[in-house]
Design a protein around this motif. Structure first.
Motif, PDB file in Angstrom:
ATOM      1  N   GLU A  76       0.819  -1.218   0.000  1.00 22.11           N
ATOM      2  CA  GLU A  76       0.000   0.000   0.000  1.00 22.11           C
ATOM      3  C   GLU A  76       0.856   1.273   0.000  1.00 22.11           C
ATOM      4  OE1 GLU A  76      -3.077   2.403  -0.435  1.00 22.11           O
ATOM      5  OE2 GLU A  76      -3.296   0.230  -0.544  1.00 22.11           O
ATOM      6  N   ALA A  77       1.905   1.276   0.827  1.00 17.68           N
ATOM      7  CA  ALA A  77       2.762   2.468   0.890  1.00 17.68           C
ATOM      8  C   ALA A  77       3.443   2.711  -0.456  1.00 17.68           C
ATOM      9  CB  ALA A  77       3.800   2.308   1.997  1.00 17.68           C
ATOM     10  N   GLN A 111       0.974   4.094  -3.035  1.00 17.64           N
ATOM     11  CA  GLN A 111       0.790   5.541  -2.855  1.00 17.64           C
ATOM     12  C   GLN A 111       1.975   6.294  -3.470  1.00 17.64           C
ATOM     13  OE1 GLN A 111      -1.850   7.082  -1.312  1.00 17.64           O
ATOM     14  NE2 GLN A 111      -2.899   5.227  -0.605  1.00 17.64           N
ATOM     15  N   GLN A 112       3.159   5.764  -3.179  1.00 15.74           N
ATOM     16  CA  GLN A 112       4.384   6.403  -3.677  1.00 15.74           C
ATOM     17  C   GLN A 112       4.467   6.355  -5.208  1.00 15.74           C
ATOM     18  OE1 GLN A 112       7.970   4.805  -1.774  1.00 15.74           O
ATOM     19  NE2 GLN A 112       9.139   5.332  -3.604  1.00 15.74           N
ATOM     20  N   ALA A 128       1.975   6.120  -7.330  1.00 18.72           N
ATOM     21  CA  ALA A 128       0.960   6.996  -7.904  1.00 18.72           C
ATOM     22  C   ALA A 128       1.438   8.448  -7.858  1.00 18.72           C
ATOM     23  CB  ALA A 128      -0.363   6.836  -7.153  1.00 18.72           C
ATOM     24  N   GLN A 129       2.037   8.819  -6.738  1.00 18.52           N
ATOM     25  CA  GLN A 129       2.556  10.183  -6.586  1.00 18.52           C
ATOM     26  C   GLN A 129       3.691  10.427  -7.596  1.00 18.52           C
ATOM     27  OE1 GLN A 129       1.127  12.389  -4.386  1.00 18.52           O
ATOM     28  NE2 GLN A 129       2.415  13.943  -5.357  1.00 18.52           N
ATOM     29  N   ARG A 147      -4.075  -1.050  -8.032  1.00 24.68           N
ATOM     30  CA  ARG A 147      -4.183  -0.187  -6.856  1.00 24.68           C
ATOM     31  C   ARG A 147      -3.559   1.191  -7.149  1.00 24.68           C
ATOM     32  NH1 ARG A 147      -6.815   2.179  -3.600  1.00 24.68           N
ATOM     33  NH2 ARG A 147      -5.891   2.877  -1.645  1.00 24.68           N
ATOM     34  N   VAL A 148      -2.405   1.188  -7.819  1.00 22.13           N
ATOM     35  CA  VAL A 148      -1.748   2.449  -8.190  1.00 22.13           C
ATOM     36  C   VAL A 148      -2.699   3.313  -9.037  1.00 22.13           C
ATOM     37  CG1 VAL A 148       0.135   3.488  -9.562  1.00 22.13           C
ATOM     38  CG2 VAL A 148       0.610   1.529  -8.071  1.00 22.13           C
ATOM     39  N   VAL A 158      -5.331   4.934  -6.797  1.00 19.85           N
ATOM     40  CA  VAL A 158      -4.761   6.035  -6.009  1.00 19.85           C
ATOM     41  C   VAL A 158      -4.481   7.229  -6.933  1.00 19.85           C
ATOM     42  CG1 VAL A 158      -2.828   6.749  -4.533  1.00 19.85           C
ATOM     43  CG2 VAL A 158      -3.720   4.413  -4.365  1.00 19.85           C
ATOM     44  N   TYR A 159      -3.981   6.928  -8.133  1.00 18.18           N
ATOM     45  CA  TYR A 159      -3.645   7.979  -9.093  1.00 18.18           C
ATOM     46  C   TYR A 159      -4.865   8.843  -9.416  1.00 18.18           C
ATOM     47  CZ  TYR A 159      -1.793  10.377 -13.171  1.00 18.18           C
ATOM     48  OH  TYR A 159      -1.395  11.362 -14.055  1.00 18.18           O
ATOM     49  N   ILE A 176      -5.415  11.331  -6.786  1.00 22.63           N
ATOM     50  CA  ILE A 176      -4.439  12.426  -6.742  1.00 22.63           C
ATOM     51  C   ILE A 176      -4.606  13.381  -7.931  1.00 22.63           C
ATOM     52  CG2 ILE A 176      -1.967  13.004  -6.833  1.00 22.63           C
ATOM     53  CD1 ILE A 176      -1.373  10.274  -5.593  1.00 22.63           C
TER      54      ILE A 176
END
Length: 304
Positions: A155-156, A159-160, A162-163, A194-195, A198-199, A202
């Motif tokens: 998960e972490a 998030q990273q 996607a950012q 998942r990316v 999250v993307y 964002i």
């Protein structure tokens, strides 16, 4: 299934005056790829002739291409198509993208081994000499068959990633294509899905929209293909088929390749996606777009 019976039936269909195309279609489309390989060997041992040579001398055009494709082992078919895409007149980028973005690691490794045995050069070298810049790097990366094929989602890291994608594209002036490549071409499918979620949160837009606005040409096509294959492979092939037939003229090489290479893999799913995406059945589309024996054999591969 009797390989000898089928071999005799094929010989009978080609012997004498005229060729019985219907019998050839009937015989070959009811068998699976490994049965067809047995028939190939039996034909040679019982009749003393090469079946593929015989088929080539009796058939022609797109119909011949489909039939010879069906007689070719799956991995070798991909190998031949990649070679044609690289060494024919001009490069068929669409073919390179389609095969390399959609095959599994295992399939890609087999393709690499067989390509080298068959042509004496490595697939990677041939891609590198025939393509350029970032597009080349994406293809070379896909051609290593080194994607993580696990199902673990960190998960972490998601998030990273996607950012990272956001900062490499939408957020900056110009695009850092290397970031896109290194994430899209190496992470596992579950993680990437998942990316993408999250993307969207964002960037406020889908990853495909960002790729379309940040990239162009072959690079855009390649990265979009990777995203589409991760999300829904049958839908990706449904779109390939649709685009090969819609509008004026038919892109026969794409139509033949997808129909032959997916006929025993996920054709049912492709048909379902095609219907839901375009409101028409794949069957009716082929029927309206092709003719003669070519149409007959494609409809048999399509089923339904």
């Amino acid at each position: 299934f009797s390989a000898e019976q089928e071999a005799q039936a094929l010989r009978k269909a080609m012997k004498g005056l005229g060729t019985d195309e219907d019998a050839i279609i009937e015989t070959l489309t009811k068998l699976n790829v490994s049965q067809r390989q047995q028939v190939l060997i039996t034909y040679k041992s019982t009749i003393g002739r090469d079946l593929i040579d015989d088929l080539k001398s009796e058939l022609s055009g797109n119909f011949e291409k489909v039939i010879v494709g069906l007689m070719t082992p799956t991995i070798m078919y991909d190998v031949h198509e990649l070679r044609r895409a690289l060494k024919g007149a001009g490069t068929d980028e669409g073919c390179l993208i389609e095969i390399l973005a959609s095959r599994t690691n295992g399939e890609i490794r087999h393709i690499n081994e067989n390509y080298r045995i068959q042509y004496g050069s490595s697939l990677e070298d041939d891609i590198a000499s025939d393509t350029s810049s970032m597009f080349r790097r994406v293809l070379v990366s896909l051609a290593t068959g080194n994607r993580d094929e696990g199902t673990f989602v960190d998960e972490a890291l998601a998030q990273q990633d996607a950012q990272c994608l956001y900062e490499a594209g939408e957020k900056k002036w110009g695009t850092d294509e290397v970031q896109f490549m290194s994430i899209l071409c190496t992470r596992n499918r579950c993680h990437l899905l998942r990316v993408f979620d999250v993307y969207r949160g964002i960037a406020n837009k889908d990853i495909t929209e960002s790729i379309k606005s940040e990239m162009s040409g072959d690079l855009e096509d390649a990265l979009l293909a990777v995203v589409k294959c991760m999300r829904n492979k049958p839908a990706y092939f449904a779109e390939r088929l649709y685009k090969s037939m819609k509008g004026l003229g038919t892109d026969d090489s794409t139509l033949i390749r997808v129909m032959v290479s997916r006929s025993e893999v996920d054709m049912l799913y492709i048909r379902r996606e095609f219907l839901s995406m375009y409101g028409k059945s794949l069957h009716s589309f082929i029927k309206g777009d092709c003719s003669g024996d070519y149409r007959k054999v494609l409809l048999r591969l399509c089923g339904g």
